[in-house]
Design an enzyme around this catalytic site. Structure first.
Site, PDB file in Angstrom:
ATOM      1  N   LYS A  62     -58.436  56.420 -70.920  1.00  0.00           N
ATOM      2  CA  LYS A  62     -57.922  57.785 -70.724  1.00  0.00           C
ATOM      3  C   LYS A  62     -56.991  58.126 -71.752  1.00  0.00           C
ATOM      4  CE  LYS A  62     -53.688  56.980 -68.874  1.00  0.00           C
ATOM      5  NZ  LYS A  62     -52.301  57.347 -69.374  1.00  0.00           N
ATOM      6  N   ALA A  78     -52.107  47.204 -72.433  1.00  0.00           N
ATOM      7  CA  ALA A  78     -50.706  47.543 -72.558  1.00  0.00           C
ATOM      8  C   ALA A  78     -50.409  49.009 -73.569  1.00  0.00           C
ATOM      9  CB  ALA A  78     -49.778  46.555 -72.598  1.00  0.00           C
ATOM     10  N   GLY A  79     -51.623  49.968 -73.537  1.00  0.00           N
ATOM     11  CA  GLY A  79     -51.173  50.873 -74.596  1.00  0.00           C
ATOM     12  C   GLY A  79     -50.975  52.048 -74.134  1.00  0.00           C
ATOM     13  N   ASP A 120     -53.161  55.850 -61.928  1.00  0.00           N
ATOM     14  CA  ASP A 120     -54.368  56.298 -62.596  1.00  0.00           C
ATOM     15  C   ASP A 120     -55.539  55.598 -62.483  1.00  0.00           C
ATOM     16  OD1 ASP A 120     -53.388  54.383 -64.229  1.00  0.00           O
ATOM     17  OD2 ASP A 120     -52.676  55.700 -65.954  1.00  0.00           O
TER      18      ASP A 120
HETATM   19  O1  C5P Z   1     -48.808  53.085 -60.615  1.00  0.00           O
HETATM   20  P1  C5P Z   1     -48.796  52.391 -61.917  1.00  0.00           P
HETATM   21  O2  C5P Z   1     -49.130  51.214 -62.159  1.00  0.00           O
HETATM   22  O3  C5P Z   1     -49.235  53.522 -63.092  1.00  0.00           O
HETATM   23  O4  C5P Z   1     -46.834  52.434 -62.078  1.00  0.00           O
HETATM   24  C1  C5P Z   1     -46.645  51.638 -63.045  1.00  0.00           C
HETATM   25  C2  C5P Z   1     -45.025  51.989 -63.044  1.00  0.00           C
HETATM   26  O5  C5P Z   1     -44.691  53.260 -63.712  1.00  0.00           O
HETATM   27  C3  C5P Z   1     -44.513  52.160 -61.837  1.00  0.00           C
HETATM   28  O6  C5P Z   1     -44.077  50.949 -61.188  1.00  0.00           O
HETATM   29  C4  C5P Z   1     -43.149  53.170 -61.964  1.00  0.00           C
HETATM   30  O7  C5P Z   1     -41.989  52.352 -62.665  1.00  0.00           O
HETATM   31  C5  C5P Z   1     -43.997  54.027 -63.291  1.00  0.00           C
HETATM   32  N1  C5P Z   1     -44.484  55.254 -62.553  1.00  0.00           N
HETATM   33  C6  C5P Z   1     -43.687  56.263 -62.211  1.00  0.00           C
HETATM   34  N2  C5P Z   1     -44.178  57.300 -61.791  1.00  0.00           N
HETATM   35  C7  C5P Z   1     -45.682  57.604 -61.694  1.00  0.00           C
HETATM   36  C8  C5P Z   1     -46.198  56.519 -62.131  1.00  0.00           C
HETATM   37  C9  C5P Z   1     -45.769  55.371 -62.745  1.00  0.00           C
HETATM   38  O8  C5P Z   1     -42.334  56.059 -62.016  1.00  0.00           O
HETATM   39  N3  C5P Z   1     -46.060  58.645 -61.292  1.00  0.00           N
END
Ligand code: C5P
Length: 310
Positions: free
Chosen positions: A18, A105-106, A145
């Protein structure tokens, strides 16, 4: 691997990466996540995830990024399969094989894509017959996501990104992704965004209606100025070379450029496939990115494909 006669045939699911056309970051919530308003688009950089009945839980990763993806219980696809098994009282372990070509990790949701694919694949393998909505609910438990990678297309995300609403988008868009090998962790980028904002009061994010209108035109020239990402300044603050990469892409003729998600991948929108080839060549020649790949969006979310014959 088990080869009992009654085992169902392995299932392979293809899942896209995405790009966030818009990523508006609101206030930090009590649960450590930020309120988001985002518009996702699925693009045709794919991983293929195969699940096969096995005596025990197992995972292998093949493809160009295989050596940087964990194969233990930290693997998001394995976590997804095990979550679905627990929630539906299934006692049939699987071997998950990920053919990985989405950058790791991109900022293109590669791990989330594999989780989404594993849910769709296990649903089919175990004949669960879950609806897309039910799968998206499990997906939301795995990452912000993940639900979008099941749905695909172009969609708006709210909450922490997991609550989806359809977006009317016409046409196809050509993208060039500059994938750099400088590491950037998603939590660090959000933390830097908070640091840069200091004590400023952050309003609840509201979707930009001009972006929605632009998507209805199907014209990349109209869409390009609407691309935006509130995490971009934070990503550039942590990795200033991303700012130069964005400038290079624009000088080489991109219509617009934006850091993808929390980075470090930079996404450039271009006019057509010829422009995509030209920009890919030009950016590759600078050596500023480890890899440069072109893609088209929107494309479908995670879907079952015929078994691979390798
Ligand atoms: O849910 P996901 O794995 O994408 O989130 C990874 C990290 O990104 C979370 O632990 C948080 O630190 C940050 N994040 C956030 N707010 C969001 C999505 C992600 O702060 N809405």
């Amino acid at each position: 691997m088990t080869s009992a006669h009654s085992d169902p045939a392995p299932v392979t699911v293809r899942v896209p990466a995405k790009v966030n056309l818009e990523l508006l970051v609101g206030p930090l919530r009590d649960d450590g996540f930020h309120t988001l308003s985002t518009v996702y688009q699925a693009v045709n950089l794919h991983d293929d995830v195969t699940v096969a009945v096995n005596d025990e839980w197992a995972c292998s990763v093949v493809g160009p990024y295989a050596d940087v993806v964990p194969t233990d219980s930290n693997n998001l696809a394995v976590r997804a399969a095990r979550l679905l098994a627990d929630e539906t009282a299934i006692d049939t372990p699987v071997h998950v094989t990920i053919n990985k070509s989405i950058p790791v990790a991109g900022g293109m949701a590669g791990g989330s894509a594999d989780a989404a694919a594993a849910l769709v694949a296990c649903d089919r393998l175990w004949s669960l017959g879950l609806t897309t909505e039910e799968l998206e609910e499990y997906a939301a438990e795995l990452g912000s996501d993940v639900p979008f990678l099941i749905r695909g297309g172009t969609a708006m995300g709210s909450g922490r990104g997991e609550r989806l609403a359809p977006v009317l988008a016409r046409g196809s868009y050509h993208w060039v992704f500059a994938i750099s090998d400088i590491g950037l962790s998603t939590p660090d980028v959000y933390a830097e965004c908070d640091r840069l904002r200091g004590k400023a009061v952050v309003p609840e994010p509201r979707p930009n209606s001009e972006l929605m209108s632009a998507l209805r035109t199907g014209d990349p020239h109209v869409l390009a100025p609407q691309l935006s990402n509130d995490l971009q300044d934070a990503a550039i603050s942590l990795r200033p070379e991303l700012g130069s990469l964005l400038e290079s892409g624009m000088e080489f003729g991109a219509l617009g450029g934006v850091v993808s998600g929390s980075g470090p991948t930079v996404a450039f929108l271009v006019e057509d496939v010829e422009a995509a080839i030209d920009l890919t060549v030009a950016l590759t020649a600078t050596g500023a990115a480890r890899e440069v790949r072109k893609a088209v969006g929107p494309v479908h979310g995670a879907h079952v494909i015929p078994a691979r014959v390798d």
